[in-house]
Design an enzyme around this catalytic site. Sequence first.
Site, short mmCIF file in Angstrom:
data_model
loop_
_atom_site.label_atom_id
_atom_site.label_comp_id
_atom_site.label_asym_id
_atom_site.label_seq_id
_atom_site.Cartn_x
_atom_site.Cartn_y
_atom_site.Cartn_z
N ARG A 172 0.85 -1.20 0.00
CA ARG A 172 0.00 0.00 0.00
C ARG A 172 0.88 1.24 0.00
O ARG A 172 0.64 2.19 -0.73
CB ARG A 172 -0.85 0.06 1.27
CG ARG A 172 -1.90 -0.97 1.38
CD ARG A 172 -2.40 -0.93 2.83
NE ARG A 172 -3.16 -2.12 3.15
CZ ARG A 172 -4.46 -2.24 2.97
NH1 ARG A 172 -5.16 -1.25 2.48
NH2 ARG A 172 -5.07 -3.36 3.26
N ILE A 173 1.90 1.22 0.88
CA ILE A 173 2.78 2.38 0.99
C ILE A 173 3.60 2.54 -0.28
O ILE A 173 3.69 3.64 -0.84
CB ILE A 173 3.67 2.27 2.24
CG1 ILE A 173 2.80 2.32 3.51
CG2 ILE A 173 4.71 3.38 2.26
CD1 ILE A 173 3.53 1.95 4.79
N ASP A 192 9.17 -6.28 -6.91
CA ASP A 192 8.11 -6.93 -6.13
C ASP A 192 7.79 -8.26 -6.80
O ASP A 192 7.28 -8.28 -7.92
CB ASP A 192 6.86 -6.04 -6.07
CG ASP A 192 5.82 -6.60 -5.09
OD1 ASP A 192 5.66 -7.84 -5.03
OD2 ASP A 192 5.17 -5.80 -4.40
N ALA A 252 10.19 0.77 6.45
CA ALA A 252 9.42 -0.48 6.58
C ALA A 252 9.69 -1.10 7.95
O ALA A 252 9.02 -0.74 8.93
CB ALA A 252 9.76 -1.41 5.43
N ARG A 253 10.68 -1.97 8.03
CA ARG A 253 11.08 -2.55 9.31
C ARG A 253 12.58 -2.78 9.28
O ARG A 253 13.14 -3.13 8.23
CB ARG A 253 10.37 -3.90 9.56
CG ARG A 253 8.90 -3.79 9.98
CD ARG A 253 8.72 -3.20 11.38
NE ARG A 253 7.33 -3.10 11.79
CZ ARG A 253 6.53 -2.05 11.59
NH1 ARG A 253 7.01 -0.98 10.96
NH2 ARG A 253 5.29 -2.05 12.01
N ASP A 276 13.88 5.37 9.41
CA ASP A 276 12.82 5.61 10.40
C ASP A 276 12.67 4.38 11.29
O ASP A 276 12.03 4.46 12.34
CB ASP A 276 11.50 5.91 9.69
CG ASP A 276 10.41 6.34 10.67
OD1 ASP A 276 10.69 7.26 11.48
OD2 ASP A 276 9.30 5.78 10.63
N GLU A 281 15.17 -1.79 17.49
CA GLU A 281 14.57 -0.47 17.66
C GLU A 281 14.33 -0.34 19.16
O GLU A 281 13.64 -1.20 19.71
CB GLU A 281 13.24 -0.44 16.90
CG GLU A 281 12.79 0.93 16.55
CD GLU A 281 11.62 0.88 15.55
OE1 GLU A 281 11.78 0.30 14.46
OE2 GLU A 281 10.57 1.39 15.89
N HIS A 300 10.80 6.13 14.34
CA HIS A 300 9.58 5.42 13.90
C HIS A 300 8.37 6.37 13.93
O HIS A 300 7.37 6.10 14.61
CB HIS A 300 9.33 4.19 14.79
CG HIS A 300 8.47 3.15 14.13
ND1 HIS A 300 8.66 1.80 14.30
CD2 HIS A 300 7.41 3.26 13.28
CE1 HIS A 300 7.75 1.13 13.59
NE2 HIS A 300 6.99 2.00 12.97
N1 LIG Z 1 7.52 3.58 9.71
C1 LIG Z 1 6.25 3.48 10.03
O1 LIG Z 1 5.75 4.21 10.89
C2 LIG Z 1 5.39 2.47 9.34
C3 LIG Z 1 3.98 2.65 9.30
C4 LIG Z 1 3.21 1.74 8.58
C5 LIG Z 1 3.80 0.65 7.95
N2 LIG Z 1 5.16 0.48 8.03
C6 LIG Z 1 5.82 -0.64 7.33
O2 LIG Z 1 5.79 -0.34 5.93
C7 LIG Z 1 5.81 -1.56 5.19
C8 LIG Z 1 4.69 -1.58 4.17
O3 LIG Z 1 3.43 -1.58 4.85
P1 LIG Z 1 2.07 -1.78 4.00
O4 LIG Z 1 0.94 -1.72 4.96
O5 LIG Z 1 2.10 -0.85 2.86
O6 LIG Z 1 2.32 -3.27 3.49
P2 LIG Z 1 1.30 -4.25 2.70
O7 LIG Z 1 0.72 -5.22 3.64
O8 LIG Z 1 0.39 -3.45 1.85
O9 LIG Z 1 2.37 -5.01 1.77
C9 LIG Z 1 2.02 -6.18 1.12
C10 LIG Z 1 2.68 -6.19 -0.24
O10 LIG Z 1 4.12 -6.16 -0.13
C11 LIG Z 1 4.66 -6.75 -1.31
N3 LIG Z 1 5.66 -7.76 -0.94
C12 LIG Z 1 5.45 -8.90 -0.21
N4 LIG Z 1 6.59 -9.61 -0.13
C13 LIG Z 1 7.53 -8.91 -0.80
C14 LIG Z 1 8.91 -9.14 -1.08
N5 LIG Z 1 9.53 -10.25 -0.65
N6 LIG Z 1 9.58 -8.22 -1.79
C15 LIG Z 1 8.96 -7.10 -2.23
N7 LIG Z 1 7.66 -6.85 -2.02
C16 LIG Z 1 6.96 -7.73 -1.32
C17 LIG Z 1 3.51 -7.40 -2.06
O11 LIG Z 1 3.12 -6.54 -3.13
C18 LIG Z 1 2.40 -7.45 -1.03
O12 LIG Z 1 1.12 -7.41 -1.61
C19 LIG Z 1 5.73 -2.68 6.22
O13 LIG Z 1 7.02 -3.15 6.52
C20 LIG Z 1 5.14 -1.98 7.43
O14 LIG Z 1 5.49 -2.65 8.62
C21 LIG Z 1 5.95 1.37 8.71
#
Ligand SMILES: NC(=O)c1ccc[n+]([C@@H]2O[C@H](COP(=O)([O-])OP(=O)(O)OC[C@H]3O[C@@H](n4cnc5c(N)ncnc54)[C@H](O)[C@@H]3O)[C@@H](O)[C@H]2O)c1
Length: 342
Positions: A172-173, A192, A252-253, A276, A281, A300
């Site tokens: 999504r991000i 991806d 991400a993480r 971030d 962490e 974060h």
């Molecule tokens: N820093 C922050 O405050 C913060 C806030 C929200 C989310 N996040 C992190 O951001 C990241 C994305 O979150 P989201 O909700 O958009 O995720 P999401 O659940 O929408 O992501 C799923 C998608 O990631 C892709 N994916 C899966 N495995 C993969 C791989 N091996 N290589 C590349 N792409 C792959 C696929 O397209 C899958 O559909 C996560 O790690 C989440 O923990 C961080």
Amino acid sequence: MHHATDNQPSLLLAMGPGIAQRLFTDRHRTRLAALARTDPYLVAHDLAAPDPQVAAALAEAEVLLTCWGATPLTAEVLDTAPNLRAVVHAAGSVKHHVTQACWDRGIAVTSAAAANALPVAEYTLAAILFAGKRVLHAAARYRALRADHDWREELHGAGNHRRTVGIVGASRIGRRVVELLHPFDLDVLLYDPYVAPREAAALGVELAPLDDLCARSSVVSIHAPQLPATRHMIGARQLAAMPAGATLINTARGSLVDEAALLPELASGRLHAVLDVTHPELPPPDSPLYDLPNVLLTPHIAGSLGDELHRMADQSLDELERYAAGRPFADPVRPASLHHSA
Ligand SMILES: NC(=O)c1ccc[n+]([C@@H]2O[C@H](COP(=O)([O-])OP(=O)(O)OC[C@H]3O[C@@H](n4cnc5c(N)ncnc54)[C@H](O)[C@@H]3O)[C@@H](O)[C@H]2O)c1
């Protein structure tokens, strides 16, 4: 019994202490009270050892509206919530509290991950544009020099014209970042494994293998979920492939990056980073990440913060409104997708 005559579902708020005050404005509480039978000021911090008032509300509740810090919904907790039909999560990932027992009982789940994606994408856009302009480097050098200097000469390789940005994960991000990048003169590569070339073309990006993306990008931004398959996906080989002066952005993480391999690349000054998230962490107090001039370390905060929590509340109340009207969630969490999502 009530809902035979009244389509307002019985609802209980469940989240960590201090969160509801930041999540809801008065407007949200008014809307919540109009949509559901609930005490909008009763917040369950612990569903596993509830006080009598929470236990009574839990025994009634058809919907739990959850946020960060909600108690994991184990089979034991669910046994005390026999009417529970839905979990509306006013934050991103539901993996902390929605257990297999919830799916086994057919409980419908939705999350505000889409609303939470926007501030992360905005942070990332800012980081990408500042990386291209070498703002961090220029600011650190200016602070150190405090003298006239030929900045245009020193920064002649910088700029945001036809620079290549590599996006790791069309999450999504990741997708929102791609959208936000559209107005700029930047070329976007995507790695991806779940995205087909046609879909990438529709997104306006070029699919690339991960190592290739790292080699061709002057900014690499990580947006994949934390999964066994993504642990250390940015390792020594990917980092070595990145060109000198390139920037790694991680919102991400921390576990997605092999930090032991990243640290020497940062200490030598060959790469820059905007981090971030880290692993662990918080980083230990003597971590070089705090002090390196080519690292921007934030605690974060890319996700929803301050007024951005209200956007997650809005999305959750929109979903609750659909539920109360007998309609399906617009953005349901599907158990089958959890093995490749955050
Ligand atoms: N820093 C922050 O405050 C913060 C806030 C929200 C989310 N996040 C992190 O951001 C990241 C994305 O979150 P989201 O909700 O958009 O995720 P999401 O659940 O929408 O992501 C799923 C998608 O990631 C892709 N994916 C899966 N495995 C993969 C791989 N091996 N290589 C590349 N792409 C792959 C696929 O397209 C899958 O559909 C996560 O790690 C989440 O923990 C961080």
